[in-house]
Design a protein around this motif. Structure first.
Motif, PDB file in Angstrom:
ATOM      1  N   MET A  61       0.824  -1.211   0.000  1.00 40.31           N
ATOM      2  CA  MET A  61       0.000   0.000   0.000  1.00 40.31           C
ATOM      3  C   MET A  61       0.860   1.264   0.000  1.00 40.31           C
ATOM      4  O   MET A  61       0.538   2.229  -0.693  1.00 40.31           O
ATOM      5  CB  MET A  61      -0.971  -0.001   1.192  1.00 40.31           C
ATOM      6  CG  MET A  61      -2.064  -1.051   1.063  1.00 40.31           C
ATOM      7  SD  MET A  61      -2.967  -1.009  -0.504  1.00 40.31           S
ATOM      8  CE  MET A  61      -3.739   0.591  -0.436  1.00 40.31           C
ATOM      9  N   LEU A  62       1.931   1.268   0.788  1.00 35.33           N
ATOM     10  CA  LEU A  62       2.822   2.421   0.830  1.00 35.33           C
ATOM     11  C   LEU A  62       3.433   2.673  -0.554  1.00 35.33           C
ATOM     12  O   LEU A  62       3.451   3.815  -1.039  1.00 35.33           O
ATOM     13  CB  LEU A  62       3.928   2.206   1.865  1.00 35.33           C
ATOM     14  CG  LEU A  62       4.940   3.336   2.000  1.00 35.33           C
ATOM     15  CD1 LEU A  62       4.270   4.578   2.570  1.00 35.33           C
ATOM     16  CD2 LEU A  62       6.085   2.904   2.896  1.00 35.33           C
ATOM     17  N   THR A  63       3.905   1.625  -1.195  1.00 38.85           N
ATOM     18  CA  THR A  63       4.504   1.761  -2.524  1.00 38.85           C
ATOM     19  C   THR A  63       3.474   2.194  -3.555  1.00 38.85           C
ATOM     20  O   THR A  63       3.720   3.102  -4.361  1.00 38.85           O
ATOM     21  CB  THR A  63       5.164   0.438  -2.963  1.00 38.85           C
ATOM     22  OG1 THR A  63       6.091   0.027  -1.960  1.00 38.85           O
ATOM     23  CG2 THR A  63       5.879   0.580  -4.283  1.00 38.85           C
ATOM     24  N   TYR A  64       2.307   1.562  -3.528  1.00 29.80           N
ATOM     25  CA  TYR A  64       1.255   1.879  -4.498  1.00 29.80           C
ATOM     26  C   TYR A  64       0.833   3.350  -4.391  1.00 29.80           C
ATOM     27  O   TYR A  64       0.774   4.070  -5.394  1.00 29.80           O
ATOM     28  CB  TYR A  64       0.058   0.958  -4.269  1.00 29.80           C
ATOM     29  CG  TYR A  64      -1.106   1.206  -5.189  1.00 29.80           C
ATOM     30  CD1 TYR A  64      -1.017   0.922  -6.547  1.00 29.80           C
ATOM     31  CD2 TYR A  64      -2.300   1.726  -4.705  1.00 29.80           C
ATOM     32  CE1 TYR A  64      -2.093   1.158  -7.401  1.00 29.80           C
ATOM     33  CE2 TYR A  64      -3.373   1.955  -5.543  1.00 29.80           C
ATOM     34  CZ  TYR A  64      -3.269   1.672  -6.885  1.00 29.80           C
ATOM     35  OH  TYR A  64      -4.328   1.905  -7.723  1.00 29.80           O
ATOM     36  N   GLU A  65       0.565   3.801  -3.180  1.00 29.43           N
ATOM     37  CA  GLU A  65       0.127   5.185  -2.980  1.00 29.43           C
ATOM     38  C   GLU A  65       1.237   6.167  -3.332  1.00 29.43           C
ATOM     39  O   GLU A  65       0.981   7.225  -3.913  1.00 29.43           O
ATOM     40  CB  GLU A  65      -0.356   5.398  -1.541  1.00 29.43           C
ATOM     41  CG  GLU A  65      -1.664   4.698  -1.230  1.00 29.43           C
ATOM     42  CD  GLU A  65      -2.828   5.167  -2.106  1.00 29.43           C
ATOM     43  OE1 GLU A  65      -2.885   6.375  -2.473  1.00 29.43           O
ATOM     44  OE2 GLU A  65      -3.685   4.338  -2.449  1.00 29.43           O
ATOM     45  N   SER A  66       2.479   5.837  -2.990  1.00 29.62           N
ATOM     46  CA  SER A  66       3.616   6.714  -3.317  1.00 29.62           C
ATOM     47  C   SER A  66       3.788   6.851  -4.822  1.00 29.62           C
ATOM     48  O   SER A  66       4.024   7.953  -5.336  1.00 29.62           O
ATOM     49  CB  SER A  66       4.910   6.177  -2.709  1.00 29.62           C
ATOM     50  OG  SER A  66       4.833   6.175  -1.312  1.00 29.62           O
ATOM     51  N   LEU A  83      -3.200   3.307 -17.013  1.00 26.50           N
ATOM     52  CA  LEU A  83      -1.847   2.785 -17.205  1.00 26.50           C
ATOM     53  C   LEU A  83      -0.941   3.164 -16.033  1.00 26.50           C
ATOM     54  O   LEU A  83      -0.138   2.341 -15.568  1.00 26.50           O
ATOM     55  CB  LEU A  83      -1.263   3.289 -18.531  1.00 26.50           C
ATOM     56  CG  LEU A  83       0.064   2.683 -18.942  1.00 26.50           C
ATOM     57  CD1 LEU A  83      -0.054   1.154 -19.066  1.00 26.50           C
ATOM     58  CD2 LEU A  83       0.538   3.282 -20.243  1.00 26.50           C
ATOM     59  N   ASP A  84      -1.082   4.389 -15.520  1.00 28.41           N
ATOM     60  CA  ASP A  84      -0.302   4.812 -14.351  1.00 28.41           C
ATOM     61  C   ASP A  84      -0.680   3.990 -13.114  1.00 28.41           C
ATOM     62  O   ASP A  84       0.177   3.616 -12.314  1.00 28.41           O
ATOM     63  CB  ASP A  84      -0.518   6.296 -14.055  1.00 28.41           C
ATOM     64  CG  ASP A  84       0.075   7.201 -15.121  1.00 28.41           C
ATOM     65  OD1 ASP A  84       0.965   6.736 -15.867  1.00 28.41           O
ATOM     66  OD2 ASP A  84      -0.357   8.365 -15.207  1.00 28.41           O
ATOM     67  N   ARG A  85      -1.958   3.693 -12.980  1.00 28.36           N
ATOM     68  CA  ARG A  85      -2.410   2.870 -11.843  1.00 28.36           C
ATOM     69  C   ARG A  85      -1.884   1.434 -11.971  1.00 28.36           C
ATOM     70  O   ARG A  85      -1.473   0.833 -10.990  1.00 28.36           O
ATOM     71  CB  ARG A  85      -3.930   2.859 -11.766  1.00 28.36           C
ATOM     72  CG  ARG A  85      -4.515   4.173 -11.329  1.00 28.36           C
ATOM     73  CD  ARG A  85      -6.051   4.133 -11.335  1.00 28.36           C
ATOM     74  NE  ARG A  85      -6.603   5.454 -11.253  1.00 28.36           N
ATOM     75  CZ  ARG A  85      -6.800   6.118 -10.123  1.00 28.36           C
ATOM     76  NH1 ARG A  85      -6.490   5.568  -8.985  1.00 28.36           N
ATOM     77  NH2 ARG A  85      -7.306   7.337 -10.144  1.00 28.36           N
ATOM     78  N   ILE A  86      -1.884   0.909 -13.172  1.00 30.22           N
ATOM     79  CA  ILE A  86      -1.368  -0.441 -13.404  1.00 30.22           C
ATOM     80  C   ILE A  86       0.126  -0.489 -13.110  1.00 30.22           C
ATOM     81  O   ILE A  86       0.613  -1.418 -12.456  1.00 30.22           O
ATOM     82  CB  ILE A  86      -1.680  -0.908 -14.848  1.00 30.22           C
ATOM     83  CG1 ILE A  86      -3.179  -1.134 -15.017  1.00 30.22           C
ATOM     84  CG2 ILE A  86      -0.888  -2.162 -15.197  1.00 30.22           C
ATOM     85  CD1 ILE A  86      -3.624  -1.370 -16.453  1.00 30.22           C
ATOM     86  N   ALA A  89       0.608  -0.430  -9.379  1.00 32.91           N
ATOM     87  CA  ALA A  89       0.279  -1.729  -8.786  1.00 32.91           C
ATOM     88  C   ALA A  89       1.370  -2.756  -9.075  1.00 32.91           C
ATOM     89  O   ALA A  89       1.745  -3.544  -8.194  1.00 32.91           O
ATOM     90  CB  ALA A  89      -1.066  -2.230  -9.309  1.00 32.91           C
ATOM     91  N   ALA A  90       1.894  -2.744 -10.290  1.00 36.55           N
ATOM     92  CA  ALA A  90       2.955  -3.694 -10.647  1.00 36.55           C
ATOM     93  C   ALA A  90       4.213  -3.434  -9.819  1.00 36.55           C
ATOM     94  O   ALA A  90       4.821  -4.374  -9.281  1.00 36.55           O
ATOM     95  CB  ALA A  90       3.265  -3.595 -12.140  1.00 36.55           C
TER      96      ALA A  90
END
Length: 150
Positions: A61-66, A83-86, A89-90
């Motif tokens: 979650m920390l990485t995803y939100e950052s 695409l930015d969200r994907i 998440a990746a």
């Protein structure tokens, strides 16, 4: 969230691992675990599982939100693309797995050892197993197979 879900996912992970190693059905793996160790058998090595779930979810979650915030800052717009969200998440998934992989590896090895015994292992057994791996093969032994996972 990880603490709450680990209570429910521990029995599933143990049963799934037994299915994969023993080549058994879900029902046979679940019943064998209960017959050997009772209800407690579904929570063997729970400390390692708890660590994977709690720490892993926090890192994810920390990485995803950052990453999402970084994309938004770069574009000057709070609405980022799919695409930015994907990509966020990746990246979060890869960093999460890289950070929890040693715990997951030791947990899996601990489960494998336990399938040959009627005494369920504890988290302390997992710590001792990790120490043994590092002494015998070095720190890199805790990351064997990480490339395929990540």
């Amino acid at each position: 969230a990880g603490a709450f879900t680990s209570v429910f996912t521990s029995p599933m992970i143990i049963t799934k691992t037994k299915q994969q190693i023993q080549n058994w059905s879900f029902k046979r793996a679940a019943l064998d675990t209960y017959r050997r160790n009772g209800f407690r058998g579904y929570y063997m090595g729970f400390g390692l599982h708890f660590t994977c779930d709690c720490f892993g979810r926090a890192v994810y979650m920390l990485t995803y939100e950052s990453m999402k915030r970084q994309f938004a800052r770069q574009k000057g717009d709070e609405n980022i693309s799919l695409l930015d969200r994907i990509a966020s998440a990746a990246a979060a998934g890869m960093i999460c797995w890289a950070s929890i992989f040693p715990f997951d590896l030791v947990r899996s090895k601990l489960y494998m050892k336990s399938f040959k015994s009627d005494v369920p292992p504890s988290t302390l057994d997992g710590i001792l197993l990790a120490r043994e791996m590092v002494v015998q093969r070095g720190w890199t032994s805790l990351y064997r197979g990480v490339g395929v996972t990540v």
